[in-house]
Design a protein around this motif. Sequence first.
Motif, PDB file in Angstrom:
ATOM      1  N   ALA A  74       3.968 -20.141  -3.128  1.00 18.19           N
ATOM      2  CA  ALA A  74       4.231 -19.783  -1.735  1.00 18.19           C
ATOM      3  C   ALA A  74       5.535 -19.013  -1.615  1.00 18.19           C
ATOM      4  O   ALA A  74       5.618 -18.016  -0.878  1.00 18.19           O
ATOM      5  CB  ALA A  74       4.263 -21.034  -0.868  1.00 18.19           C
ATOM      6  N   ASP A  75       6.553 -19.451  -2.329  1.00 19.75           N
ATOM      7  CA  ASP A  75       7.837 -18.756  -2.297  1.00 19.75           C
ATOM      8  C   ASP A  75       7.727 -17.368  -2.919  1.00 19.75           C
ATOM      9  O   ASP A  75       8.359 -16.413  -2.457  1.00 19.75           O
ATOM     10  CB  ASP A  75       8.900 -19.570  -3.036  1.00 19.75           C
ATOM     11  N   ALA A  76       6.917 -17.258  -3.972  1.00 15.92           N
ATOM     12  CA  ALA A  76       6.735 -15.964  -4.629  1.00 15.92           C
ATOM     13  C   ALA A  76       6.064 -14.967  -3.681  1.00 15.92           C
ATOM     14  O   ALA A  76       6.521 -13.822  -3.540  1.00 15.92           O
ATOM     15  CB  ALA A  76       5.914 -16.133  -5.900  1.00 15.92           C
ATOM     16  N   TYR A  77       5.004 -15.382  -3.031  1.00 10.73           N
ATOM     17  CA  TYR A  77       4.315 -14.478  -2.109  1.00 10.73           C
ATOM     18  C   TYR A  77       5.175 -14.152  -0.891  1.00 10.73           C
ATOM     19  O   TYR A  77       5.147 -13.015  -0.379  1.00 10.73           O
ATOM     20  CB  TYR A  77       2.983 -15.082  -1.679  1.00 10.73           C
ATOM     21  N   ASN A  78       5.956 -15.112  -0.431  1.00 11.31           N
ATOM     22  CA  ASN A  78       6.861 -14.837   0.684  1.00 11.31           C
ATOM     23  C   ASN A  78       7.906 -13.796   0.292  1.00 11.31           C
ATOM     24  O   ASN A  78       8.310 -12.965   1.116  1.00 11.31           O
ATOM     25  CB  ASN A  78       7.548 -16.123   1.151  1.00 11.31           C
ATOM     26  N   ALA A  79       8.339 -13.844  -0.957  1.00  9.63           N
ATOM     27  CA  ALA A  79       9.313 -12.855  -1.434  1.00  9.63           C
ATOM     28  C   ALA A  79       8.703 -11.451  -1.416  1.00  9.63           C
ATOM     29  O   ALA A  79       9.383 -10.470  -1.086  1.00  9.63           O
ATOM     30  CB  ALA A  79       9.779 -13.211  -2.840  1.00  9.63           C
ATOM     31  N   LYS A  84     -20.081 -20.104  -3.820  1.00  7.04           N
ATOM     32  CA  LYS A  84     -20.579 -19.701  -2.511  1.00  7.04           C
ATOM     33  C   LYS A  84     -19.798 -20.378  -1.390  1.00  7.04           C
ATOM     34  O   LYS A  84     -19.611 -19.801  -0.315  1.00  7.04           O
ATOM     35  CB  LYS A  84     -22.065 -20.042  -2.394  1.00  7.04           C
ATOM     36  N   GLU A  85     -19.334 -21.591  -1.640  1.00 10.57           N
ATOM     37  CA  GLU A  85     -18.649 -22.327  -0.588  1.00 10.57           C
ATOM     38  C   GLU A  85     -17.165 -22.013  -0.513  1.00 10.57           C
ATOM     39  O   GLU A  85     -16.531 -22.306   0.508  1.00 10.57           O
ATOM     40  CB  GLU A  85     -18.845 -23.827  -0.800  1.00 10.57           C
ATOM     41  N   THR A  86     -16.608 -21.428  -1.567  1.00  9.60           N
ATOM     42  CA  THR A  86     -15.169 -21.201  -1.556  1.00  9.60           C
ATOM     43  C   THR A  86     -14.774 -19.742  -1.638  1.00  9.60           C
ATOM     44  O   THR A  86     -14.042 -19.252  -0.806  1.00  9.60           O
ATOM     45  CB  THR A  86     -14.492 -21.928  -2.730  1.00  9.60           C
ATOM     46  N   LEU A  87     -15.231 -19.048  -2.637  1.00 14.05           N
ATOM     47  CA  LEU A  87     -14.770 -17.682  -2.823  1.00 14.05           C
ATOM     48  C   LEU A  87     -15.562 -16.653  -2.059  1.00 14.05           C
ATOM     49  O   LEU A  87     -15.035 -15.614  -1.683  1.00 14.05           O
ATOM     50  CB  LEU A  87     -14.785 -17.306  -4.311  1.00 14.05           C
ATOM     51  N   GLU A  88     -16.830 -16.918  -1.825  1.00 17.16           N
ATOM     52  CA  GLU A  88     -17.631 -15.930  -1.103  1.00 17.16           C
ATOM     53  C   GLU A  88     -17.045 -15.617   0.273  1.00 17.16           C
ATOM     54  O   GLU A  88     -17.022 -14.449   0.683  1.00 17.16           O
ATOM     55  CB  GLU A  88     -19.076 -16.392  -0.983  1.00 17.16           C
ATOM     56  N   PRO A  89     -16.537 -16.625   1.009  1.00 17.03           N
ATOM     57  CA  PRO A  89     -15.892 -16.294   2.284  1.00 17.03           C
ATOM     58  C   PRO A  89     -14.651 -15.423   2.112  1.00 17.03           C
ATOM     59  O   PRO A  89     -14.242 -14.736   3.048  1.00 17.03           O
ATOM     60  CB  PRO A  89     -15.520 -17.673   2.852  1.00 17.03           C
ATOM     61  N   VAL A  90     -14.046 -15.449   0.926  1.00 18.82           N
ATOM     62  CA  VAL A  90     -12.842 -14.661   0.673  1.00 18.82           C
ATOM     63  C   VAL A  90     -13.194 -13.294   0.113  1.00 18.82           C
ATOM     64  O   VAL A  90     -12.737 -12.258   0.595  1.00 18.82           O
ATOM     65  CB  VAL A  90     -11.902 -15.403  -0.303  1.00 18.82           C
ATOM     66  N   LEU A 128      -6.248 -10.673  -5.917  1.00 18.99           N
ATOM     67  CA  LEU A 128      -7.298 -10.019  -5.146  1.00 18.99           C
ATOM     68  C   LEU A 128      -7.562 -10.792  -3.857  1.00 18.99           C
ATOM     69  O   LEU A 128      -7.655 -10.214  -2.768  1.00 18.99           O
ATOM     70  CB  LEU A 128      -8.580  -9.899  -5.956  1.00 18.99           C
ATOM     71  N   ALA A 129      -7.674 -12.113  -3.966  1.00 22.81           N
ATOM     72  CA  ALA A 129      -7.907 -12.938  -2.784  1.00 22.81           C
ATOM     73  C   ALA A 129      -6.751 -12.806  -1.797  1.00 22.81           C
ATOM     74  O   ALA A 129      -6.960 -12.683  -0.584  1.00 22.81           O
ATOM     75  CB  ALA A 129      -8.088 -14.397  -3.196  1.00 22.81           C
ATOM     76  N   TRP A 130      -5.537 -12.806  -2.315  1.00 20.76           N
ATOM     77  CA  TRP A 130      -4.367 -12.705  -1.445  1.00 20.76           C
ATOM     78  C   TRP A 130      -4.330 -11.357  -0.743  1.00 20.76           C
ATOM     79  O   TRP A 130      -4.035 -11.271   0.462  1.00 20.76           O
ATOM     80  CB  TRP A 130      -3.089 -12.919  -2.251  1.00 20.76           C
ATOM     81  N   ALA A 131      -4.621 -10.277  -1.459  1.00 13.61           N
ATOM     82  CA  ALA A 131      -4.596  -8.945  -0.865  1.00 13.61           C
ATOM     83  C   ALA A 131      -5.655  -8.810   0.225  1.00 13.61           C
ATOM     84  O   ALA A 131      -5.425  -8.146   1.249  1.00 13.61           O
ATOM     85  CB  ALA A 131      -4.812  -7.890  -1.938  1.00 13.61           C
ATOM     86  N   LEU A 132      -6.804  -9.444   0.033  1.00 16.66           N
ATOM     87  CA  LEU A 132      -7.849  -9.398   1.042  1.00 16.66           C
ATOM     88  C   LEU A 132      -7.429 -10.097   2.327  1.00 16.66           C
ATOM     89  O   LEU A 132      -7.920  -9.794   3.413  1.00 16.66           O
ATOM     90  CB  LEU A 132      -9.131 -10.035   0.499  1.00 16.66           C
ATOM     91  N   GLN A 133      -6.506 -11.037   2.201  1.00 14.97           N
ATOM     92  CA  GLN A 133      -6.062 -11.823   3.349  1.00 14.97           C
ATOM     93  C   GLN A 133      -4.755 -11.323   3.947  1.00 14.97           C
ATOM     94  O   GLN A 133      -4.281 -11.872   4.942  1.00 14.97           O
ATOM     95  CB  GLN A 133      -5.918 -13.295   2.940  1.00 14.97           C
ATOM     96  N   ASN A 134      -4.153 -10.289   3.341  1.00 15.70           N
ATOM     97  CA  ASN A 134      -2.869  -9.783   3.819  1.00 15.70           C
ATOM     98  C   ASN A 134      -2.918  -8.257   3.928  1.00 15.70           C
ATOM     99  O   ASN A 134      -2.894  -7.544   2.916  1.00 15.70           O
ATOM    100  CB  ASN A 134      -1.752 -10.207   2.867  1.00 15.70           C
ATOM    101  N   ASP A 135      -2.982  -7.778   5.146  1.00 13.58           N
ATOM    102  CA  ASP A 135      -3.037  -6.345   5.383  1.00 13.58           C
ATOM    103  C   ASP A 135      -1.780  -5.666   4.852  1.00 13.58           C
ATOM    104  O   ASP A 135      -0.677  -6.225   4.914  1.00 13.58           O
ATOM    105  CB  ASP A 135      -3.168  -6.051   6.879  1.00 13.58           C
ATOM    106  N   ASP A 169       0.808  -1.210   0.000  1.00 13.23           N
ATOM    107  CA  ASP A 169       0.000   0.000   0.000  1.00 13.23           C
ATOM    108  C   ASP A 169       0.847   1.269   0.000  1.00 13.23           C
ATOM    109  O   ASP A 169       0.455   2.281  -0.588  1.00 13.23           O
ATOM    110  CB  ASP A 169      -0.921   0.023   1.227  1.00 13.23           C
ATOM    111  N   ASP A 170       2.014   1.222   0.666  1.00 10.14           N
ATOM    112  CA  ASP A 170       2.831   2.424   0.765  1.00 10.14           C
ATOM    113  C   ASP A 170       3.694   2.662  -0.474  1.00 10.14           C
ATOM    114  O   ASP A 170       4.413   3.664  -0.551  1.00 10.14           O
ATOM    115  CB  ASP A 170       3.713   2.382   2.013  1.00 10.14           C
ATOM    116  N   ALA A 171       3.615   1.755  -1.446  1.00  9.96           N
ATOM    117  CA  ALA A 171       4.319   1.944  -2.717  1.00  9.96           C
ATOM    118  C   ALA A 171       3.502   1.269  -3.815  1.00  9.96           C
ATOM    119  O   ALA A 171       4.010   0.464  -4.595  1.00  9.96           O
ATOM    120  CB  ALA A 171       5.729   1.381  -2.652  1.00  9.96           C
ATOM    121  N   LEU A 172       2.216   1.619  -3.869  1.00  2.00           N
ATOM    122  CA  LEU A 172       1.275   0.926  -4.738  1.00  2.00           C
ATOM    123  C   LEU A 172       1.599   1.141  -6.215  1.00  2.00           C
ATOM    124  O   LEU A 172       1.788   2.272  -6.661  1.00  2.00           O
ATOM    125  CB  LEU A 172      -0.143   1.412  -4.449  1.00  2.00           C
ATOM    126  N   ILE A 173       1.661   0.040  -6.956  1.00  2.00           N
ATOM    127  CA  ILE A 173       1.869   0.076  -8.405  1.00  2.00           C
ATOM    128  C   ILE A 173       0.503   0.109  -9.073  1.00  2.00           C
ATOM    129  O   ILE A 173      -0.303  -0.808  -8.893  1.00  2.00           O
ATOM    130  CB  ILE A 173       2.661  -1.148  -8.888  1.00  2.00           C
TER     131      ILE A 173
END
Length: 294
Positions: free
Chosen positions: A193-198, A270-276, A215-222, A150-154
């Motif tokens: 997993a390695d890519a997101y950890n980087a 509804k069972e998978t993405l809606e919670p995300v 989008l799903a990842w950003a919603l789960q990572n502040d 967020d502090d260097a948004l592309i």
Amino acid sequence: MKKLVSLLLTAGLSVSLLAGCGSQGSSNNDSANAEAGTETAGASVYRTLDEIKDSGKITIGVFSDKNPFGYVDENGDYQGYDVYFADRLAKDLGVDVEYVSTEPASRVEYLKTGKVDLILANFTVTDERAESVDFCLPYMKVALGVVSPDDALITSADELNGKTLIVAKGTTAEAYFSENYPEVNLLKFDQYADAYNALLDGRGDALSTDNTEVLAWALQNDGFSVGIDSIGNQDTIAPAVAQGNKTLLDWVNSEIESLAGEQFFHQDYKETLEPVYGTEVDIDSLVVEGGKLD
């Protein structure tokens, strides 16, 4: 985030996300040593539909680190969008399922060498890949997206020139940015997993993969947001079989068509993405039933 969701819908994505609850009789074996044969002189090796039925088991390649599409939960069970679909395919085929964890760059190889019967791992249809595998009917549409701090948004691809973009090897993101933005430095990883950890560790300025995933990842990572919600072509995602395996191809296509009668993919969403993603997303703008694209 509402703005991002709205932009995502405008991009015309159609996602049929499937909740992955392992079905009865499913095997969660990670081994790639499926009973599908071996590579022969570079030719595709595959089992026909009857051979799969006779063996009592189908081997399906999925991701193990790509929540919510394909991942292994805290109990060691495969879950996610593709896994739920795979469970249903195995159930209707009357066989057990053995999951084989795959990396993006290994999907074609696993089909060609007979390590799996079917790939259900967010496989984007491209002309190049279609020369090596046979794609079934699509079950979602997708474009690329870019997530960054967020502090260097592309917010545009041009902002990436001279910066480091994290991608997974063998993905459409790698191909797209290599061809269209040669001044962007690509940091490549085999595993998501390695890519997101980087990205979390600050080893890159941004990460690109399918926009539904970032989008799903950003919603789960502040602290992270999707500044580019759609870039590149509007592509389709589809199951894939070894080239020439017409009996399995035809059966999967028939299954996708028949599932539309019960609105199967709406329920999967509804069972998978809606919670995300939450309830702000119009499900009809995302879900594809029967392999038919609007």
